[in-house]
Design an enzyme around this catalytic site. Structure first.
Site, PDB file in Angstrom:
ATOM      1  N   ASN A   8       0.875  -1.178   0.000  1.00  0.00           N
ATOM      2  CA  ASN A   8       0.000   0.000   0.000  1.00  0.00           C
ATOM      3  C   ASN A   8       0.910   1.225   0.000  1.00  0.00           C
ATOM      4  O   ASN A   8       1.488   1.565   1.025  1.00  0.00           O
ATOM      5  CB  ASN A   8      -0.884  -0.042   1.262  1.00  0.00           C
ATOM      6  CG  ASN A   8      -1.740   1.197   1.421  1.00  0.00           C
ATOM      7  OD1 ASN A   8      -1.801   2.045   0.524  1.00  0.00           O
ATOM      8  ND2 ASN A   8      -2.402   1.310   2.570  1.00  0.00           N
ATOM      9  N   TRP A   9       1.052   1.847  -1.174  1.00  0.00           N
ATOM     10  CA  TRP A   9       2.016   2.956  -1.311  1.00  0.00           C
ATOM     11  C   TRP A   9       1.449   4.255  -0.757  1.00  0.00           C
ATOM     12  O   TRP A   9       2.152   5.277  -0.730  1.00  0.00           O
ATOM     13  CB  TRP A   9       2.425   3.131  -2.771  1.00  0.00           C
ATOM     14  CG  TRP A   9       3.173   1.955  -3.349  1.00  0.00           C
ATOM     15  CD1 TRP A   9       3.518   0.788  -2.694  1.00  0.00           C
ATOM     16  CD2 TRP A   9       3.670   1.808  -4.694  1.00  0.00           C
ATOM     17  NE1 TRP A   9       4.189  -0.053  -3.551  1.00  0.00           N
ATOM     18  CE2 TRP A   9       4.305   0.542  -4.780  1.00  0.00           C
ATOM     19  CE3 TRP A   9       3.641   2.625  -5.824  1.00  0.00           C
ATOM     20  CZ2 TRP A   9       4.902   0.083  -5.959  1.00  0.00           C
ATOM     21  CZ3 TRP A   9       4.242   2.166  -7.010  1.00  0.00           C
ATOM     22  CH2 TRP A   9       4.865   0.907  -7.067  1.00  0.00           C
ATOM     23  N   LYS A  10       0.203   4.234  -0.350  1.00  0.00           N
ATOM     24  CA  LYS A  10      -0.450   5.414   0.254  1.00  0.00           C
ATOM     25  C   LYS A  10      -0.194   6.657  -0.598  1.00  0.00           C
ATOM     26  O   LYS A  10      -0.207   6.596  -1.829  1.00  0.00           O
ATOM     27  CB  LYS A  10       0.025   5.581   1.701  1.00  0.00           C
ATOM     28  CG  LYS A  10      -0.173   4.312   2.528  1.00  0.00           C
ATOM     29  CD  LYS A  10      -0.024   4.517   4.001  1.00  0.00           C
ATOM     30  CE  LYS A  10      -0.224   3.183   4.726  1.00  0.00           C
ATOM     31  NZ  LYS A  10      -0.210   3.297   6.157  1.00  0.00           N
ATOM     32  N   HIS A  99      -9.661   1.290   4.714  1.00  0.00           N
ATOM     33  CA  HIS A  99      -8.396   1.470   5.451  1.00  0.00           C
ATOM     34  C   HIS A  99      -8.632   2.438   6.608  1.00  0.00           C
ATOM     35  O   HIS A  99      -9.404   3.395   6.481  1.00  0.00           O
ATOM     36  CB  HIS A  99      -7.301   2.002   4.507  1.00  0.00           C
ATOM     37  CG  HIS A  99      -5.949   1.952   5.138  1.00  0.00           C
ATOM     38  ND1 HIS A  99      -5.530   2.901   6.039  1.00  0.00           N
ATOM     39  CD2 HIS A  99      -4.948   1.054   5.028  1.00  0.00           C
ATOM     40  CE1 HIS A  99      -4.304   2.575   6.449  1.00  0.00           C
ATOM     41  NE2 HIS A  99      -3.925   1.464   5.856  1.00  0.00           N
ATOM     42  N   GLU A 101      -6.972   4.787   7.706  1.00  0.00           N
ATOM     43  CA  GLU A 101      -6.691   6.207   7.402  1.00  0.00           C
ATOM     44  C   GLU A 101      -7.886   6.845   6.701  1.00  0.00           C
ATOM     45  O   GLU A 101      -8.147   8.037   6.869  1.00  0.00           O
ATOM     46  CB  GLU A 101      -5.399   6.314   6.578  1.00  0.00           C
ATOM     47  CG  GLU A 101      -4.188   6.068   7.470  1.00  0.00           C
ATOM     48  CD  GLU A 101      -2.965   5.502   6.775  1.00  0.00           C
ATOM     49  OE1 GLU A 101      -2.902   5.512   5.530  1.00  0.00           O
ATOM     50  OE2 GLU A 101      -2.067   5.014   7.495  1.00  0.00           O
ATOM     51  N   GLU A 169      -5.743  -4.907  10.561  1.00  0.00           N
ATOM     52  CA  GLU A 169      -4.700  -3.910  10.788  1.00  0.00           C
ATOM     53  C   GLU A 169      -5.005  -3.152  12.071  1.00  0.00           C
ATOM     54  O   GLU A 169      -5.809  -2.206  12.059  1.00  0.00           O
ATOM     55  CB  GLU A 169      -4.666  -2.907   9.627  1.00  0.00           C
ATOM     56  CG  GLU A 169      -4.355  -3.523   8.288  1.00  0.00           C
ATOM     57  CD  GLU A 169      -3.710  -2.518   7.342  1.00  0.00           C
ATOM     58  OE1 GLU A 169      -2.563  -2.733   6.972  1.00  0.00           O
ATOM     59  OE2 GLU A 169      -4.345  -1.494   7.024  1.00  0.00           O
ATOM     60  N   GLY A 175       2.296   2.108  10.781  1.00  0.00           N
ATOM     61  CA  GLY A 175       3.300   3.162  10.637  1.00  0.00           C
ATOM     62  C   GLY A 175       3.991   3.544  11.938  1.00  0.00           C
ATOM     63  O   GLY A 175       4.674   4.559  12.000  1.00  0.00           O
ATOM     64  N   SER A 213       3.107  -2.366  10.437  1.00  0.00           N
ATOM     65  CA  SER A 213       4.548  -2.456  10.665  1.00  0.00           C
ATOM     66  C   SER A 213       5.144  -3.820  10.306  1.00  0.00           C
ATOM     67  O   SER A 213       6.034  -4.312  11.000  1.00  0.00           O
ATOM     68  CB  SER A 213       4.896  -2.058  12.107  1.00  0.00           C
ATOM     69  OG  SER A 213       4.520  -0.711  12.344  1.00  0.00           O
ATOM     70  N   GLY A 234       2.696  -1.136   4.373  1.00  0.00           N
ATOM     71  CA  GLY A 234       2.817   0.274   4.030  1.00  0.00           C
ATOM     72  C   GLY A 234       4.287   0.629   3.825  1.00  0.00           C
ATOM     73  O   GLY A 234       4.859   0.405   2.755  1.00  0.00           O
ATOM     74  N   GLY A 235       4.923   1.147   4.871  1.00  0.00           N
ATOM     75  CA  GLY A 235       6.297   1.662   4.798  1.00  0.00           C
ATOM     76  C   GLY A 235       7.272   0.737   4.089  1.00  0.00           C
ATOM     77  O   GLY A 235       8.014   1.174   3.187  1.00  0.00           O
TER      78      GLY A 235
END
Ligand code: PGA
Length: 261
Positions: A8-10, A99, A101, A169, A175, A213, A234-235
């Protein structure tokens, strides 16, 4: 079913980064294509860069491309929105919905997410539905209650075992570098599996991803837990090497499971 390793490159890259990342993944997969035997790979770039990522990762790369969200409505007068059919037109197979976010920053409710899910199924997209509790909810002993309610509110009409994926999640693990403990992941994934089996004839087949994470150094231990069918990353998905290290961990586990059968 193979594990799904989803990046997920957000809103974390520009076009040139997206091309570099896609090329890095494409080349690493081409050099180690046995990975695709045990892992389905997916990247979800920002909408704006889906087209250029698709030019690098065409169908021959074996890497799926997906959206991070989609609109509630079909194509029409909806300024600023991107529809599920546009994602399909751009070559996407998957869409992430719900998600945390989006739930937080855009006040997306379970009801709205269920409507988007129906739109996505109608266009033939695979839905990755995100669920998870906040830290306060976990501390109050309500983690299962919250996740259970999110699953109860989900739309499974028109789904099938390979059209819906759940991503657990925990919000406090996203993150932050904090990962849920193996015991907590095991317990929550077991709880989700139980709920899916209660509701759906194919509930035992649905992939349940863990997200929050996930990194190369914890991937193997998380992915080898029961009922963990992959990872939403993500990261660590913003670097081809670390994304591929997680994919390799998934492939290794699948190989071991196959050998043990
Ligand atoms: P993270 O993000 O891997 O950076 O924690 C996961 C996600 O939000 O899907």
């Amino acid at each position: 079913m193979s594990k799904l390793i989803a990046g997920n490159w957000k809103m974390s890259c520009f076009g040139a980064d997206a091309i570099d990342l896609a090329e890095g993944i494409r080349d690493a997969v081409a050099a180690n294509d046995e990975i695709l035997d045990g892992a389905d790979l997916l990247v979800c770039p920002p909408y704006l860069y889906i087209g250029i990522v698709q030019t690098v990762l065409g169908p021959e790369s074996g890497v799926f491309v997906g959206g991070q969200d989609c609109a509630l409505s079909e194509n029409g007068a909806h300024t600023g929105d991107i529809s599920a059919e546009m994602l399909v037109d751009a070559g996407c197979n998957y869409v992430i919905l719900g998600h945390s976010e989006r739930r937080q920053n855009h006040k997306e409710s379970d009801a709205l997410i269920a409507k988007k899910t129906a739109r996505a199924y109608a266009e033939g997209l695979n839905v990755i539905l995100c669920v998870g509790e906040t830290e306060a909810q976990r501390d109050a002993g309500k983690a299962e209650e919250v996740v259970g309610a999110q699953i109860d509110a989900a739309d499974f009409d028109g789904a099938d075992y390979d059209k819906i994926t759940i991503a657990y999640e925990p919000v406090w693990a996203i993150g932050t570098g904090k990962t849920a403990s193996p015991d907590d992941v095991k317990a929550m994934h077991g709880f989700i599996r139980g709920k899916l089996q209660e509701k759906l004839a194919y509930g035992a087949e649905i992939r349940i991803l863990y997200g929050g994470s996930v990194k190369p150094d914890n991937a193997e231990s998380l992915l080898s837990l029961p009922n963990v069918g992959g990872a939403l990353i993500g990261g660590a998905s913003l670097n081809a090497e670390s994304f591929m290290a997680i994919a390799k961990a998934a492939h290794k586990i699948e190989e071991q499971e196959y050998a043990a059968e």
